[in-house]
Design an enzyme around this catalytic site. Structure first.
Site, mmCIF file in Angstrom:
data_model
loop_
_atom_site.group_PDB
_atom_site.id
_atom_site.type_symbol
_atom_site.label_atom_id
_atom_site.label_comp_id
_atom_site.label_asym_id
_atom_site.label_seq_id
_atom_site.Cartn_x
_atom_site.Cartn_y
_atom_site.Cartn_z
ATOM 1 N N LYS A 155 13.280 -4.797 -7.674
ATOM 2 C CA LYS A 155 12.665 -4.322 -6.432
ATOM 3 C C LYS A 155 13.766 -4.107 -5.411
ATOM 4 C CE LYS A 155 8.496 -3.409 -4.989
ATOM 5 N NZ LYS A 155 7.389 -2.914 -5.828
ATOM 6 N N ASP A 208 7.558 2.777 -3.045
ATOM 7 C CA ASP A 208 6.705 1.633 -2.706
ATOM 8 C C ASP A 208 6.263 1.874 -1.261
ATOM 9 O OD1 ASP A 208 5.865 -1.139 -3.842
ATOM 10 O OD2 ASP A 208 6.564 -1.613 -1.842
HETATM 11 P P1 NAD Z 1 1.880 3.369 1.409
HETATM 12 O O1 NAD Z 1 3.083 3.287 2.275
HETATM 13 O O2 NAD Z 1 1.535 4.662 0.806
HETATM 14 O O3 NAD Z 1 0.604 2.824 2.200
HETATM 15 C C1 NAD Z 1 0.576 1.566 2.803
HETATM 16 C C2 NAD Z 1 -0.726 1.458 3.573
HETATM 17 O O4 NAD Z 1 -0.863 0.135 4.072
HETATM 18 C C3 NAD Z 1 -0.795 2.379 4.787
HETATM 19 O O5 NAD Z 1 -2.103 2.892 4.899
HETATM 20 C C4 NAD Z 1 -0.497 1.450 5.946
HETATM 21 O O6 NAD Z 1 -1.061 1.888 7.166
HETATM 22 C C5 NAD Z 1 -1.183 0.202 5.454
HETATM 23 N N1 NAD Z 1 -0.714 -1.004 6.117
HETATM 24 C C6 NAD Z 1 0.535 -1.341 6.480
HETATM 25 N N2 NAD Z 1 0.521 -2.533 7.094
HETATM 26 C C7 NAD Z 1 -0.762 -2.944 7.105
HETATM 27 C C8 NAD Z 1 -1.440 -4.092 7.589
HETATM 28 N N3 NAD Z 1 -0.750 -5.068 8.201
HETATM 29 N N4 NAD Z 1 -2.767 -4.187 7.402
HETATM 30 C C9 NAD Z 1 -3.443 -3.192 6.774
HETATM 31 N N5 NAD Z 1 -2.881 -2.094 6.309
HETATM 32 C C10 NAD Z 1 -1.562 -1.976 6.473
HETATM 33 O O7 NAD Z 1 2.091 2.242 0.290
HETATM 34 P P2 NAD Z 1 1.435 2.172 -1.154
HETATM 35 O O8 NAD Z 1 2.381 2.828 -2.093
HETATM 36 O O9 NAD Z 1 0.022 2.583 -1.084
HETATM 37 O O10 NAD Z 1 1.541 0.616 -1.435
HETATM 38 C C11 NAD Z 1 0.509 -0.278 -1.043
HETATM 39 C C12 NAD Z 1 0.574 -1.526 -1.897
HETATM 40 O O11 NAD Z 1 0.436 -1.144 -3.265
HETATM 41 C C13 NAD Z 1 1.897 -2.279 -1.806
HETATM 42 O O12 NAD Z 1 1.662 -3.664 -1.925
HETATM 43 C C14 NAD Z 1 2.667 -1.782 -3.014
HETATM 44 O O13 NAD Z 1 3.653 -2.694 -3.444
HETATM 45 C C15 NAD Z 1 1.522 -1.650 -4.009
HETATM 46 N N6 NAD Z 1 1.834 -0.764 -5.134
HETATM 47 C C16 NAD Z 1 2.072 0.554 -4.931
HETATM 48 C C17 NAD Z 1 2.380 1.346 -6.030
HETATM 49 C C18 NAD Z 1 2.621 2.819 -5.887
HETATM 50 O O14 NAD Z 1 2.779 3.487 -6.922
HETATM 51 N N7 NAD Z 1 2.618 3.380 -4.701
HETATM 52 C C19 NAD Z 1 2.432 0.791 -7.321
HETATM 53 C C20 NAD Z 1 2.148 -0.559 -7.483
HETATM 54 C C21 NAD Z 1 1.848 -1.339 -6.374
#
Ligand code: NAD
Length: 417
Positions: A107, A147
């Site tokens: 990561k 991420d």
């Molecule tokens: P992203 O940046 O696309 O979206 C993040 C979202 O979370 C946004 O809508 C943001 O406004 C919101 N957010 C931020 N802080 C917040 C808070 N305090 N309370 C509520 N909402 C909040 O990110 P993503 O890629 O969707 O990732 C989200 C989660 O999914 C993370 O934990 C990431 O590690 C996990 N994840 C993502 C992927 C991927 O392929 N994108 C894969 C596995 C896991």
């Protein structure tokens, strides 16, 4: 383990405690699983548009490479620190292992609020991350991905920078790229779609239920959360609450997801969306969203959202962890005791890294798979993994951890090094 051991990942230790009585670990095995193989801490100098140089703290943790080159996303967030990056890298190692991918886990993170940067500053920061880490990246070494607050454009700048430094074409150095620049079809929705396949499979297998008419609340409205809302609403679920960092909306009859998605994609925060179809929607906080009575709660934002403090108030029947580590180890034990069925992150959100693996394979062999091919392979792989660990009434996180830890230990023992 000695608590003075500063190199250990203490959260890994907490999570592994789940395996007590399930999978006995020798002290050497515990040491291997709680210590990252390699940690890089560096600063990235960025010339800001003002002409001044600003330096950002950056981290990359290559946690375990027993099963292959390390793989894991890069997060741009003001609150990221080494402890969180290490924990996420540990979870990535378990995730790739559980899904049977030929990867270890890693990561990365940069302490920055990307919303405060101009597009050109963001580009210089992204390129700086690759310069700071080169030559420890590579298609057979360590392969980053997007991420929180990183996206396909950032992956494209990173690939380009790596190729400038190495002098060779290397599309497989990074995944989650734009489709026109070596990305895979389906990668944009893979995390959410993989989670939906698993939810659909487990609902049917465990509860003899189908998706239509299930009520769903989703925290986080980015890549994981927005796509999950979109797919589940298409499949007939009622999305009764969603939120982003600006706050949330609740509507017991179901929110108009297409309206919210369109506004969000054009840059409007959820709190600022006004539309006739939202007249009876109620504004709620992120904390309130977690406690709404619903069939399925989907944390899809940051880690540590459900703790021992709010866990007793969770009223969802099922939690699908699309976010990484949204539930603390203590809260997880309490939820299990209270009968809340948790589909753990290393299973629930593995769709992202599975399609990243497909992207890596396509890049290495020059293949171009269709969307149907990608979705078909994703469905088979995610449901096969869920099927391989499901045991009636057992804590699914324990089953998932046991399988992935066994794989890592077996590969380490075979290597012998
Ligand atoms: P992203 O940046 O696309 O979206 C993040 C979202 O979370 C946004 O809508 C943001 O406004 C919101 N957010 C931020 N802080 C917040 C808070 N305090 N309370 C509520 N909402 C909040 O990110 P993503 O890629 O969707 O990732 C989200 C989660 O999914 C993370 O934990 C990431 O590690 C996990 N994840 C993502 C992927 C991927 O392929 N994108 C894969 C596995 C896991």
């Amino acid at each position: 383990m000695n608590s003075k051991d500063k190199t250990a990942c203490t959260h890994a230790e907490e999570y592994l405690a789940l395996l007590d009585g399930e999978l006995p670990l020798s002290p050497e095995e515990t040491f291997l699983l709680t210590h990252p193989a390699c940690v890089y801490i560096f600063t990235i100098p960025v010339r800001m548009d003002s002409g001044k140089i600003k330096r950002f703290n950056a981290y990359r943790v290559q946690y375990n490479d027993a099963l292959g080159p390390t793989k894991g996303g890069i997060r741009f967030h003001p609150d990221i620190d080494l402890e969180e990056v290490s924990t996420l890298a540990f979870l990535m190692s378990l995730k790739t292992s559980l899904s049977g991918l030929p990867f270890g886990g890693a990561k990365g993170g940069v302490e920055v609020d990307p919303k405060m940067l101009s597009i050109w500053e963001l580009e210089r920061l992204s390129r700086g991350f690759v310069r700071g880490l080169y030559p420890n990246l590579g298609p057979q070494k360590d392969i980053p991905a997007p991420d929180v607050y990183t996206n396909p454009q950032i992956m494209a700048w990173m690939r380009d920078e790596y190729e400038k430094l190495s002098g060779v074409s290397a599309p497989a150095v990074i995944t989650g790229k734009p489709l026109m620049f070596g990305g895979s079809r389906g990668r944009d929705v893979a995390t959410a779609l993989g989670g939906v396949y698993i939810l659909e499979y487990l609902l049917q297998r465990r509860n003899k239920l189908q998706l239509p008419h299930r009520t769903v609340a989703i925290q986080g409205f980015g890549n994981a959360g927005l796509n999950a809302a979109d797919i589940l609403s298409e499949k007939g679920c009622k999305i009764i609450a969603v939120s982003d960092s600006s706050g949330g909306l609740f509507e017991k009859e179901g929110l108009p997801i297409h309206v919210l998605a369109q506004a969000k994609k054009s840059g409007t925060a959820l709190a600022d969306i006004s539309h006739g179809s939202l007249r009876s929607a109620q504004k709620i906080s992120n904390e309130e969203l977690l406690e709404i009575p619903c069939d399925v709660l989907i944390p899809a934002a940051l880690g540590g959202q459900i703790t021992i403090e709010n866990a007793p108030r969770i009223k969802a029947q099922i939690i699908l962890e699309l976010a990484n580590a949204p539930i603390t180890a203590e809260a997880d034990a309490l939820l299990y005791k209270n009968g809340v069925y948790v589909i753990p992150d290393i299973l629930a959100n593995a769709g992202g890294v599975i399609v990243s693996y497909f992207e890596w394979v396509q890049n290495l062999y020059g293949y171009r798979w269709t969307t149907e091919e990608v979705f078909q392979k994703l469905k088979r792989q995610t449901t096969d993994v869920a099927d391989s660990i499901y045991v009636t009434d057992k804590n699914l996180r324990v089953c998932a951890y046991a399988k992935s830890v066994k794989n890592i230990l077996e590969a380490s023992h075979i290597r012998g090094g």
